[in-house]
Design an enzyme around this catalytic site. Structure first.
Site, mmCIF file in Angstrom:
data_model
loop_
_atom_site.group_PDB
_atom_site.id
_atom_site.type_symbol
_atom_site.label_atom_id
_atom_site.label_comp_id
_atom_site.label_asym_id
_atom_site.label_seq_id
_atom_site.Cartn_x
_atom_site.Cartn_y
_atom_site.Cartn_z
ATOM 1 N N ASP A 51 1.277 -1.696 -0.031
ATOM 2 C CA ASP A 51 0.092 0.278 0.670
ATOM 3 C C ASP A 51 1.173 1.287 -0.011
ATOM 4 O OD1 ASP A 51 1.456 -0.023 2.088
ATOM 5 O OD2 ASP A 51 -1.428 -0.434 3.463
ATOM 6 N N SER A 52 2.797 1.145 0.378
ATOM 7 C CA SER A 52 3.045 2.452 -0.057
ATOM 8 C C SER A 52 2.523 2.853 -1.409
ATOM 9 C CB SER A 52 4.736 2.088 -0.085
ATOM 10 O OG SER A 52 4.916 0.714 -1.167
ATOM 11 N N ASP A 90 -1.216 -5.801 -0.365
ATOM 12 C CA ASP A 90 -1.299 -5.638 0.855
ATOM 13 C C ASP A 90 -2.509 -5.035 1.154
ATOM 14 O OD1 ASP A 90 0.205 -5.403 2.450
ATOM 15 O OD2 ASP A 90 1.099 -3.212 1.783
ATOM 16 N N LYS A 120 -0.804 -9.381 2.438
ATOM 17 C CA LYS A 120 -0.434 -9.223 3.894
ATOM 18 C C LYS A 120 -0.948 -8.313 4.642
ATOM 19 C CE LYS A 120 3.656 -6.078 3.573
ATOM 20 N NZ LYS A 120 3.058 -5.030 4.153
ATOM 21 N N GLU A 122 -0.895 -5.785 8.725
ATOM 22 C CA GLU A 122 -0.110 -5.177 9.627
ATOM 23 C C GLU A 122 -1.063 -5.639 11.347
ATOM 24 O OE1 GLU A 122 -0.382 -0.742 9.134
ATOM 25 O OE2 GLU A 122 1.195 -1.107 6.934
ATOM 26 N N GLU A 189 9.219 -4.080 10.296
ATOM 27 C CA GLU A 189 9.504 -2.401 9.355
ATOM 28 C C GLU A 189 9.985 -1.850 11.084
ATOM 29 O OE1 GLU A 189 6.488 -0.408 7.127
ATOM 30 O OE2 GLU A 189 8.067 0.920 6.768
HETATM 31 O O1 KIV Z 1 3.502 -1.217 1.232
HETATM 32 C C1 KIV Z 1 4.902 -1.484 1.379
HETATM 33 O O2 KIV Z 1 5.590 -1.333 0.656
HETATM 34 C C2 KIV Z 1 5.138 -1.837 2.566
HETATM 35 C C3 KIV Z 1 6.772 -2.729 2.583
HETATM 36 C C4 KIV Z 1 7.701 -1.811 3.261
HETATM 37 C C5 KIV Z 1 6.810 -3.646 3.457
HETATM 38 O O3 KIV Z 1 4.450 -2.528 3.589
#
Ligand code: KIV
Length: 294
Positions: A51-52, A90, A120, A122, A189
């Site tokens: 989600d970055s 994510d 993934k 959190e 992280e």
């Molecule tokens: O969203 C992302 O790119 C991440 C990484 C920084 C692990 O969660």
């Protein structure tokens, strides 16, 4: 997976898990087909459609505005570019917090519509039950602890987590819960190196660090960061392998100057027409101009 080129086979979540303590895992966060192709050619083990992408390609200040639709959209591009690489997608902000049903529906979309191989999410103890529900439904889950950017509003900024032993202990316990709930790997992280080492020693699944020092079982970076795509100074944990942003600005500046100065395009970038055809065309047009309008 070590091999590069077209004969490689994508890693399964179980194979990723089995790399614990073995060859280091390499993951890259990427969101588009060109980067995905280069990632696969380079023999990177996993691509994260993180989600970055909200901050890196959509220009948001945080990851909070990112939606499941955004991740699906970019995931499809990445899967098309890297069909032989394990793709992790994510689950974005509030897409798994309401209920197991909501988490299952959204994780299902990332896999069925996005083509992801795993998801993934959190969090630690608060999402352990959710991880179990997803794994029970056949969805491989990667955990994410330490700095959890979706909680930036509560944490108060992007800063190192677990420097004091109270918070460090919470992170260790959370990691154990995430692993017990069935996650196949865990992103750590922005935590101190020593804490990452303790977590890596205590959980049976691979830890994949970003700003977590060298002692994790693998590493992840955002492709745009290591490429130097952004002209802002990088975080301390980023190593830049290229200055693509500067190269882009230089190329665009020279392109603009060439267009304005007439140096682009030349004959080399243009498509000629047979001279006889041109002459005949001009004659026809001249004739039709001289014909009286009915
Ligand atoms: O969203 C992302 O790119 C991440 C990484 C920084 C692990 O969660």
């Amino acid at each position: 997976m070590k091999t590069d080129g077209v004969d490689r086979r994508k890693l399964t979540a179980r194979e990723v898990s089995a790399r614990k303590g073995g060859e280091k895992l390499v993951m890259l966060a990427a969101y588009d087909v060109a980067t995905a192709r280069a990632t696969e050619r380079a023999g990177i083990d996993l691509i994260l459609v993180g989600d970055s992408l909200g901050m890196v390609v959509l220009g948001y200040e945080t990851t909070v505005p990112v939606t499941v639709d955004d991740i699906v959209h970019h995931c499809r591009a990445v899967v098309r570019g890297a069909p032989r690489t394990h793709v992790v997608a994510d689950l974005p902000f509030l897409s798994y917090h309401l209920s197991d049903a909501q988490a299952l529906e959204n994780a299902g979309r990332l896999m069925q519509q996005g083509g992801a191989d795993s998801v993934k999410l959190e969090g630690g103890r608060t999402v352990a039950g959710r991880i179990r529900a997803l794994v029970d439904a056949g969805i491989p889950v990667m955990g994410h602890l330490g700095l959890t950017p979706q909680r930036v509003g509560v944490i108060g900024g992007f800063r190192v987590q677990g420097r004091d032993r109270t918070m460090a202990r919470q992170i260790v316990e959370d990691a154990e819960m995430v692993a017990s709930a069935g996650a196949y790997a865990l992103v750590l992280e922005l935590v101190p190196t020593e804490l990452a080492r303790i977590v890596s020693e205590r959980v049976p699944i691979p830890t994949i660090g970003i700003g977590a020092g060298p002692e994790c079982d693998g590493q992840v970076l955002v492709a745009a960061d290591l490429l130097g795509l952004d002209d802002r100074p990088p975080y301390r944990f980023v190593k830049r392998y290229a200055e693509v942003g500067a190269a882009m600005t230089d190329a665009f500046t020279r392109y603009a100057a060439d267009v304005r100065g007439g140096a682009f395009p030349t004959g080399a970038q243009s498509y000629p027409m047979n001279l006889e055809e041109v002459t005949a065309l001009r004659d026809e047009l001249d004739e039709s101009r001289s014909e009286p309008v009915p």
